[in-house]
Enzyme design. Structure first.
Site, PDB file in Angstrom:
ATOM      1  N   HIS A 114       3.369  -2.060   4.015  1.00  0.00           N
ATOM      2  CA  HIS A 114       3.651  -0.694   3.585  1.00  0.00           C
ATOM      3  C   HIS A 114       5.166  -0.552   3.493  1.00  0.00           C
ATOM      4  O   HIS A 114       5.859  -0.741   4.499  1.00  0.00           O
ATOM      5  CB  HIS A 114       3.077   0.314   4.581  1.00  0.00           C
ATOM      6  CG  HIS A 114       1.602   0.182   4.789  1.00  0.00           C
ATOM      7  ND1 HIS A 114       1.055  -0.827   5.563  1.00  0.00           N
ATOM      8  CD2 HIS A 114       0.566   0.913   4.309  1.00  0.00           C
ATOM      9  CE1 HIS A 114      -0.272  -0.699   5.554  1.00  0.00           C
ATOM     10  NE2 HIS A 114      -0.591   0.349   4.807  1.00  0.00           N
ATOM     11  N   ASP A 173       0.814  -1.218   0.000  1.00  0.00           N
ATOM     12  CA  ASP A 173       0.000   0.000   0.000  1.00  0.00           C
ATOM     13  C   ASP A 173       0.848   1.269   0.000  1.00  0.00           C
ATOM     14  O   ASP A 173       1.937   1.313   0.574  1.00  0.00           O
ATOM     15  CB  ASP A 173      -0.907   0.024   1.223  1.00  0.00           C
ATOM     16  CG  ASP A 173      -2.107  -0.891   1.079  1.00  0.00           C
ATOM     17  OD1 ASP A 173      -2.081  -1.770   0.200  1.00  0.00           O
ATOM     18  OD2 ASP A 173      -3.059  -0.730   1.862  1.00  0.00           O
TER      19      ASP A 173
END
Length: 243
Positions: free
Chosen positions: A199, A52
């Site tokens: 992430h 992400d």
């Protein structure tokens, strides 16, 4: 006395209602409208690695090199603002054969966002990503996983699936500071059809970047094959057709 009882009962009802709304907005496998997927129910040893945020000039190539060295395809959920700012990084992700998803324009929580703002967040991100030349599927993941009524309704009206996750190595702050703990968690908790969220695009996510090779190697050692979100969803469709 009776007034106090009524007042307390009302307050308790409001608190319970708020907690219910909060739980619904955070639910990984349920929403009021449309299709939502947090994991594929399958006997096949496959997992989808999803990354992400970003892209960023500082770390996109580093991540792509890690994936390329291990012959793994991932799904990158990118923000519209960063895609517009760094189109070359979007192109590099696509050129390496990875899938790209929509992660909203601004990465703001969308649970209580107006319908008009939701449409703008998603559609402007679609445009930014398409401008780079990417022609593949564009699944959507809500920022922070937050959704309630308007967002699922919009996605349902446009035939788009909400992509969530069932393995989140970074959820615990203590584990997130340790590449070893991140890797151990992901390797131990992934199951057939898992969607892993990480992430890796910012300086603050150095531990996640460092953990990525070990996660991939460990899951491969357990016999897992890495697939994109679209490939995972295709497996679900094939299973439904067989039934």
């Amino acid at each position: 006395m009776r007034r106090w009882i009524i007042l307390l009962a009302t307050m308790a009802g409001l608190v319970a209602g708020f907690l219910g709304v909060l739980e619904l907005s955070n639910a990984r496998g349920f929403q009021l409208f449309g299709d939502i997927v947090a994991r594929l129910d399958t006997d096949a040893p496959v997992v989808a690695l999803t990354l992400d945020d970003g892209p960023t000039p500082a770390y996109t190539q580093t991540v792509l090199d890690i994936l390329n060295e291990r012959d793994v395809k991932a799904t990158f959920f990118l923000t519209g603002r960063e895609s517009a700012e760094h189109p070359q990084q979007v192109q590099a992700i696509a050129a390496a054969g990875h899938e790209i998803g929509n992660h909203s324009w601004s990465h703001k929580r969308m649970a209580f966002m107006s319908p008009a703002s939701i449409a703008e967040e998603i559609e402007s991100t679609d445009v930014a990503i398409r401008k780079t030349g990417y022609a593949g599927p564009l699944h959507f993941r809500p920022p922070y996983g937050k959704k309630l009524v308007a967002l699922p309704w919009y996605l349902a009206q446009h035939g788009r699936t909400t992509i969530m996750w069932d393995v989140e190595p970074e959820a615990d702050a203590a584990d997130a500071a340790s590449p070893r703990s991140l890797a151990e968690y992901a390797i131990a908790n992934a199951t057939n059809g898992s969607i892993i969220i990480m992430h890796v695009m910012y300086e603050s996510r150095a531990s996640s970047r460092l953990a990525l090779p070990a996660i991939i190697d460990g899951l491969k050692a357990r016999g897992f094959k890495f697939v994109t979100v679209s490939q995972l969803l295709a497996g679900r469709q094939q299973s439904s057709a067989a039934d």
